[in-house]
Design an enzyme around this catalytic site. Structure first.
Site, short mmCIF file in Angstrom:
data_model
loop_
_atom_site.label_atom_id
_atom_site.label_comp_id
_atom_site.label_asym_id
_atom_site.label_seq_id
_atom_site.Cartn_x
_atom_site.Cartn_y
_atom_site.Cartn_z
N ASP A 73 0.85 -1.19 0.00
CA ASP A 73 0.00 0.00 0.00
C ASP A 73 0.88 1.24 0.00
O ASP A 73 1.45 1.59 1.04
CB ASP A 73 -0.88 0.03 1.25
CG ASP A 73 -1.95 -1.05 1.22
OD1 ASP A 73 -2.94 -0.85 0.51
OD2 ASP A 73 -1.79 -2.07 1.91
N HIS A 186 -12.44 -1.68 8.28
CA HIS A 186 -11.52 -2.45 9.11
C HIS A 186 -12.20 -2.94 10.38
O HIS A 186 -11.80 -3.96 10.95
CB HIS A 186 -10.32 -1.58 9.53
CG HIS A 186 -9.41 -1.21 8.40
ND1 HIS A 186 -9.64 -0.10 7.62
CD2 HIS A 186 -8.28 -1.78 7.93
CE1 HIS A 186 -8.68 0.00 6.72
NE2 HIS A 186 -7.85 -1.01 6.88
N ASP A 256 -10.04 -6.27 -1.08
CA ASP A 256 -9.41 -5.65 0.08
C ASP A 256 -9.12 -6.79 1.05
O ASP A 256 -9.60 -7.92 0.88
CB ASP A 256 -10.35 -4.61 0.69
CG ASP A 256 -9.61 -3.53 1.46
OD1 ASP A 256 -8.41 -3.71 1.75
OD2 ASP A 256 -10.22 -2.49 1.78
#
Length: 488
Positions: A73, A186, A256
């Site tokens: 990332d 998350h 993701d």
């Protein structure tokens, strides 16, 4: 792996998985899975010590499997893995979008890619293509280029093009769009509460532009789109069809991280991997096995592989669907291997922030009021939390300001005793309604704001310096402005 699985199925199953791992050296279990055809590996801050160590690590990964995708990332600003120790040498997307110079954006992306190539990284989960129309969004914020779909689109395209020129695969995220949500995937499962018409005019615009620009990879987001049912986008064939059929994307779709609570709690990581592949995703990003919760990376990826194989065997997941996904992953990996072999070596200092990074960060700075001449200031961070996606957070800005202004960093709890000049650093996670923070903002000579949320009128009595980004480059740009003094 199950005993009934064929070598072809086993290799295809491994090809669609890309886990993280613990440590700064390649563990033997991961090397063996790579030799068997594992599709990729994700690097996180805990895997990185310095450039030399990282080059050795990525070389070992590619030696075990030359077509494996080494992924990271690298968004700039607060989100970096390869530069997590010192902070990103590039400003974040919101700062870049504020400048709104696509040539500059493209140059930053090309230079970012050159650094990643020099370190052996193949794919970056960037740019963030989310249109951040929700100021209270807890997870996107400065990671987005802005709140206007057309602005976001032109900088997403410039970034994709720049990364490609530099030799790295760009992967816009979080399809179909995480920018209007008020929850962090998350931690929980957010909802994209927008009609299909609004999505077409807002969320999907940057992704459509990226597809038209020839992007090779897109990352899905873990969020519910009510117009397409109750399943999270990553696990939802109807949402994936938006990308495949409506937008015409024929490249690799990556999830993701499936260790995020949005899907890890329900349906669970193993079932999430199966459902994502069934929905049309090609590569399952497993996640970081040390943050935010620790788990056994080896046992986890083997369990995921067994679950996918079991689903193929019981007919709930078609073997040709997994084979199709594996072919896309291997095709992109082979293409990237060719790019690595053709890449010209680029000499880059491991320590210096490029002039381009400083220039881009400086162009985004906004100053309100008059900055006084600062003498041995006290620097206070007024945010105790950070973005879950971020590597380096507010501490980077604090340490840079202290070093360059010969100041001292003081804890917020000790701020009431300060009788010298004060610089307060705030961001979008600062509790502005807290009495201590509110009083400190009025007391401060300078407030440095690295986020996107506007402060309440009258909440700051001194000068306000806005960077619209965290990270090393933006911190240095702020330090330069503060060091000049008396700047209106």
């Amino acid at each position: 792996m199950t005993s009934e699985s064929t070598p072809t199925v086993r290799r295809d199953v491994l090809a669609v998985l890309s886990p993280g791992f613990v440590g700064t050296e390649l563990p033997e279990w991961l090397a063996e899975l790579l030799r068997q055809g594992l599709g990729g590996v994700w690097l996180f801050g805990q895997n990185v010590v310095d450039d030399d160590q990282l080059r050795r690590l990525t070389a070992q990964i590619h030696e075990a499997n030359p077509t494996a995708l080494v992924c990271s990332d690298e968004e700039g600003g607060t989100v970096t893995r390869v530069d997590h120790v010192r902070g990103s040498r590039w400003p974040g997307p919101w700062a870049v979008g504020k400048v709104d110079d696509t040539d500059l954006t493209r140059d930053v992306a090309t230079a970012t890619a050159a650094r990643l190539v020099s370190l052996g990284v193949d794919l970056t989960a960037a740019p963030v293509a989310d249109v951040n129309v929700e100021p209270e969004n807890p997870v996107i914020g400065t990671r987005s280029f802005g709140a206007d779909p057309e602005l976001v689109s032109r900088h997403v395209v410039a970034t994709v093009e720049g990364l490609r020129v530099g030799g790295v695969v760009g992967c816009p995220k979080h399809f179909p769009g995480h920018g209007s949500t008020t929850q962090d995937s998350h931690l929980t499962l957010p909802t994209l509460d927008a009609s299909t018409e609004v999505m077409a005019q807002r969320e999907l615009v940057p992704f459509r532009a990226a597809v038209e620009a020839g992007v090779e990879c897109v990352m899905t987001g873990h969020l519910v789109v009510p117009a397409h049912g109750s399943a999270p986008a990553t696990l939802n064939a109807s949402v994936i069809s938006l990308l495949r059929d409506d937008l015409g994307f024929d490249g690799m779709i990556c999830t993701d991280a499936i260790d995020m609570e949005a899907v890890a709690q329900d349906p669970g990581r193993e079932e999430a991997a199966v459902q994502a592949l069934r929905a049309g995703v090609d590569l399952v990003c497993v996640g970081n096995p040390v943050f935010p919760q620790e788990y056994d990376a080896e046992a986890d990826v083997l369990a995921l592989a067994r679950a996918v194989e079991a689903a193929i065997e019981d007919g709930s997941l078609a073997a040709n669907r997994v084979a199709e996904a594996a072919d896309r992953v291997r095709h992109l990996g082979a293409r990237q291997a060719e790019r690595r072999r053709a890449a010209e070596p680029v000499e880059q200092s491991a320590d210096a922030v490029p002039e381009l990074g400083l220039r881009a960060a400086a162009a985004a700075i906004d100053v309100t009021g008059t900055i006084p001449a600062l003498t041995l200031p006290v620097i206070v961070g007024a945010s105790s939390s950070g973005n879950m996606a971020s590597g380096a957070r507010q501490e980077v800005v604090l340490s840079v300001l202290a070093r360059h202004l010969e100041g001292t960093v003081v804890d917020l709890s000790d701020a009431a005793e300060i009788d010298s000049q004060v610089i307060v650093v705030v961001d979008d996670h600062t509790p502005f309604d807290d009495d201590t923070v509110s009083a400190l903002l009025h007391h401060a000579d300078v407030v440095v704001h690295t986020g996107i949320r506007d402060l309440a009128p009258g909440s700051v009595d001194g000068a306000l310096v806005r960077t619209f980004s965290g990270g090393l480059a933006s911190a240095l740009a702020a330090a330069s402005v503060l060091g000049s003094g008396d700047k209106a």
